[in-house]
Design a protein around this motif. Sequence first.
Motif, PDB file in Angstrom:
ATOM      1  N   ASP A 171       0.853  -1.191   0.000  1.00 46.84           N
ATOM      2  CA  ASP A 171       0.000   0.000   0.000  1.00 46.84           C
ATOM      3  C   ASP A 171       0.884   1.234   0.000  1.00 46.84           C
ATOM      4  N   MET A 172       0.534   2.199  -0.826  1.00 44.42           N
ATOM      5  CA  MET A 172       1.327   3.417  -0.926  1.00 44.42           C
ATOM      6  C   MET A 172       0.435   4.647  -0.819  1.00 44.42           C
ATOM      7  N   ASP A 173       0.843   5.614  -0.003  1.00 41.83           N
ATOM      8  CA  ASP A 173       0.199   6.925   0.085  1.00 41.83           C
ATOM      9  C   ASP A 173       1.239   7.968  -0.293  1.00 41.83           C
ATOM     10  N   MET A 174       0.905   8.826  -1.236  1.00 44.69           N
ATOM     11  CA  MET A 174       1.848   9.843  -1.680  1.00 44.69           C
ATOM     12  C   MET A 174       1.232  11.229  -1.587  1.00 44.69           C
ATOM     13  N   SER A 175       1.976  12.161  -0.984  1.00 45.72           N
ATOM     14  CA  SER A 175       1.512  13.536  -0.837  1.00 45.72           C
ATOM     15  C   SER A 175       2.525  14.475  -1.468  1.00 45.72           C
ATOM     16  N   LEU A 176       2.044  15.367  -2.339  1.00 48.35           N
ATOM     17  CA  LEU A 176       2.897  16.355  -2.999  1.00 48.35           C
ATOM     18  C   LEU A 176       2.326  17.744  -2.777  1.00 48.35           C
ATOM     19  N   ALA A 177       3.220  18.728  -2.668  1.00 44.08           N
ATOM     20  CA  ALA A 177       2.778  20.122  -2.558  1.00 44.08           C
ATOM     21  C   ALA A 177       3.838  21.012  -3.188  1.00 44.08           C
ATOM     22  N   ALA A 178       3.400  22.058  -3.875  1.00 38.35           N
ATOM     23  CA  ALA A 178       4.337  22.966  -4.536  1.00 38.35           C
ATOM     24  C   ALA A 178       3.743  24.352  -4.657  1.00 38.35           C
ATOM     25  N   THR A 179       4.631  25.331  -4.753  1.00 41.53           N
ATOM     26  CA  THR A 179       4.245  26.723  -4.964  1.00 41.53           C
ATOM     27  C   THR A 179       5.087  27.272  -6.099  1.00 41.53           C
ATOM     28  N   ASP A 180       4.452  27.891  -7.098  1.00 40.90           N
ATOM     29  CA  ASP A 180       5.240  28.405  -8.217  1.00 40.90           C
ATOM     30  C   ASP A 180       5.655  29.856  -7.985  1.00 40.90           C
ATOM     31  N   LYS A 181       6.278  30.438  -8.993  1.00 39.51           N
ATOM     32  CA  LYS A 181       6.810  31.796  -8.864  1.00 39.51           C
ATOM     33  C   LYS A 181       5.717  32.840  -8.676  1.00 39.51           C
ATOM     34  N   LYS A 182       4.500  32.501  -9.078  1.00 35.07           N
ATOM     35  CA  LYS A 182       3.367  33.420  -8.925  1.00 35.07           C
ATOM     36  C   LYS A 182       2.584  33.138  -7.650  1.00 35.07           C
ATOM     37  N   ASP A 183       3.187  32.362  -6.754  1.00 36.25           N
ATOM     38  CA  ASP A 183       2.565  32.005  -5.467  1.00 36.25           C
ATOM     39  C   ASP A 183       1.307  31.165  -5.621  1.00 36.25           C
ATOM     40  N   ALA A 184       1.136  30.536  -6.778  1.00 34.76           N
ATOM     41  CA  ALA A 184       0.019  29.612  -6.950  1.00 34.76           C
ATOM     42  C   ALA A 184       0.395  28.300  -6.266  1.00 34.76           C
ATOM     43  N   LYS A 185      -0.519  27.756  -5.503  1.00 35.11           N
ATOM     44  CA  LYS A 185      -0.235  26.539  -4.747  1.00 35.11           C
ATOM     45  C   LYS A 185      -1.061  25.374  -5.272  1.00 35.11           C
ATOM     46  N   MET A 186      -0.437  24.212  -5.295  1.00 31.55           N
ATOM     47  CA  MET A 186      -1.141  23.017  -5.713  1.00 31.55           C
ATOM     48  C   MET A 186      -0.683  21.855  -4.855  1.00 31.55           C
ATOM     49  N   SER A 187      -1.607  20.998  -4.477  1.00 30.30           N
ATOM     50  CA  SER A 187      -1.276  19.819  -3.683  1.00 30.30           C
ATOM     51  C   SER A 187      -2.079  18.630  -4.189  1.00 30.30           C
ATOM     52  N   ILE A 188      -1.515  17.457  -4.007  1.00 29.06           N
ATOM     53  CA  ILE A 188      -2.188  16.241  -4.455  1.00 29.06           C
ATOM     54  C   ILE A 188      -1.875  15.115  -3.483  1.00 29.06           C
ATOM     55  N   VAL A 189      -2.881  14.307  -3.198  1.00 26.48           N
ATOM     56  CA  VAL A 189      -2.713  13.128  -2.351  1.00 26.48           C
ATOM     57  C   VAL A 189      -3.217  11.932  -3.131  1.00 26.48           C
ATOM     58  N   MET A 190      -2.363  10.924  -3.307  1.00 22.16           N
ATOM     59  CA  MET A 190      -2.721   9.742  -4.076  1.00 22.16           C
ATOM     60  C   MET A 190      -2.487   8.485  -3.253  1.00 22.16           C
ATOM     61  N   THR A 191      -3.243   7.448  -3.569  1.00 23.92           N
ATOM     62  CA  THR A 191      -3.032   6.150  -2.919  1.00 23.92           C
ATOM     63  C   THR A 191      -2.907   5.076  -3.981  1.00 23.92           C
ATOM     64  N   MET A 192      -2.155   4.017  -3.644  1.00 22.68           N
ATOM     65  CA  MET A 192      -2.039   2.877  -4.547  1.00 22.68           C
ATOM     66  C   MET A 192      -2.004   1.603  -3.707  1.00 22.68           C
ATOM     67  N   ALA A 193      -2.727   0.614  -4.143  1.00 25.49           N
ATOM     68  CA  ALA A 193      -2.737  -0.684  -3.466  1.00 25.49           C
ATOM     69  C   ALA A 193      -2.425  -1.773  -4.487  1.00 25.49           C
ATOM     70  N   VAL A 194      -1.511  -2.677  -4.137  1.00 26.76           N
ATOM     71  CA  VAL A 194      -1.112  -3.760  -5.035  1.00 26.76           C
ATOM     72  C   VAL A 194      -1.207  -5.078  -4.284  1.00 26.76           C
ATOM     73  N   LYS A 195      -1.903  -6.035  -4.882  1.00 26.47           N
ATOM     74  CA  LYS A 195      -2.060  -7.358  -4.274  1.00 26.47           C
ATOM     75  C   LYS A 195      -1.482  -8.417  -5.213  1.00 26.47           C
ATOM     76  N   PRO A 196      -0.313  -8.982  -4.870  1.00 26.72           N
ATOM     77  CA  PRO A 196       0.295 -10.016  -5.713  1.00 26.72           C
ATOM     78  C   PRO A 196      -0.595 -11.254  -5.818  1.00 26.72           C
ATOM     79  N   GLN A 197      -0.552 -11.903  -6.962  1.00 24.77           N
ATOM     80  CA  GLN A 197      -1.362 -13.097  -7.207  1.00 24.77           C
ATOM     81  C   GLN A 197      -0.548 -14.097  -8.020  1.00 24.77           C
ATOM     82  N   LYS A 198      -1.097 -15.278  -8.196  1.00 22.48           N
ATOM     83  CA  LYS A 198      -0.476 -16.290  -9.036  1.00 22.48           C
ATOM     84  C   LYS A 198      -1.353 -16.522 -10.263  1.00 22.48           C
TER      85      LYS A 198
END
Length: 408
Positions: free
Chosen positions: A270-297
């Motif tokens: 299971d993976m949780d990823m959080s990103l945040a950034a601010t550009d030169k114009k002070d615009a802010k953006m953030s994203i939170v993503m999740t990923m789940a992987v279940k191995p099988q045969k």
Amino acid sequence: MKMKKYMLGIMTGVAIFLLAACGSDPRKEFSNALFSSKGEEYNAASFEMKIKDLAYDGDEGGAYVKMFASQLKDMSIDGKYAIDDKTDAMEMEVTANLFGEKLPFQFVGDKDKYFMSTSFVSGMLDLANSFDYPIELSKSDLNKLKGKYIDLAEAGDTLTSGELDKKTNSLKKRTFTNTEDSKMGREMKKLIESFDKKSFTKDKDVVTHTFTKKEIIQMLEKIDEVAKEDKDYKKSGDAKEMKDAIKSLKNDLDKMDVKISINQKTKALDMDMSLAATDKKDAKMSIVMTMAVKPQKNSGKIKMPSKKEVISQDELENILSNITGTGTDDSALNDDSMDYSDLKDDPEIQKLMDEQLDEMIKRIEANPSAVTEETAKEAREGAKEIFNEEQMKKLNDALDKALKAGTV
């Protein structure tokens, strides 16, 4: 706001996931679970990725970008894949859930060629219709696509099968699986085990660690360091891409956390990823993503498409050229006499129009020399259909001021 920095973050997170071939010191238990060659007993997996949160706060793009960002919160991708190590064959099914519609993708390939199913076309049509752009293909054309595949190398225009195979082999040389035989894997394992012991936890069979921005940069630098021993590394252009990725991660992202939890018994990840950034114009953006992987045969044989099941890029393009609108036609879409009067009475639409107008005026004021009599006339003619009188006055004043500045 440049989306490249966010895609960099997403791909970095996914790369960390791909490191897995899916002690008392939790660091060793985590790295062993992440790199364990025992994962090779699983030759398939199901996966799901979701955007849990996506926020944008800035002037670039105005309300449309904010509205689009809010809609993407519901986006998800799920699917499954299987690998046949004996034949180097692989098959994958991916479904993108966008705006309430499903967009399916199917891939199958081996060491020589990779193919994509044309099943995505029906999903593409449904997605277009969901945006009130009614298009359709005739039943006969849809039947021509049923059960068909296209060669990805041919579809890539400039990417030949040989180049694709070369890139694939280049990647295989630097995989992180089978760490006993891979210097890259051993070095990465050693690096991870040097991180703060307190940041690694274990709960029953699940070991967890959250990779910080600093740690991820260290990992990328280690990858670059070891990869430089490969003479093909610089030739492939990977060295420059890695350098740019590290630079962008250092300078463009305010935050990047990737939390990975691995079940030592089932190899589920299971993976949780959080990103945040601010550009030169002070615009802010953030994203939170999740990923789940279940191995099988997977015991089933992976079937490659037959010659009859493969259509050429030209055949696909000819079929797609027969897409038609339903309930309207091209002349209606291009008709300048379309009635936009209802928009002028809608307060929500007008709020959006005000924001877009302000953005237009800012651009005009920033570069008045770009405004000519001809471009000003075109702007006035196009805008009068959607802007109200007050908005048109503001636009005309800005255009007149720019034209006057250009004659001084």
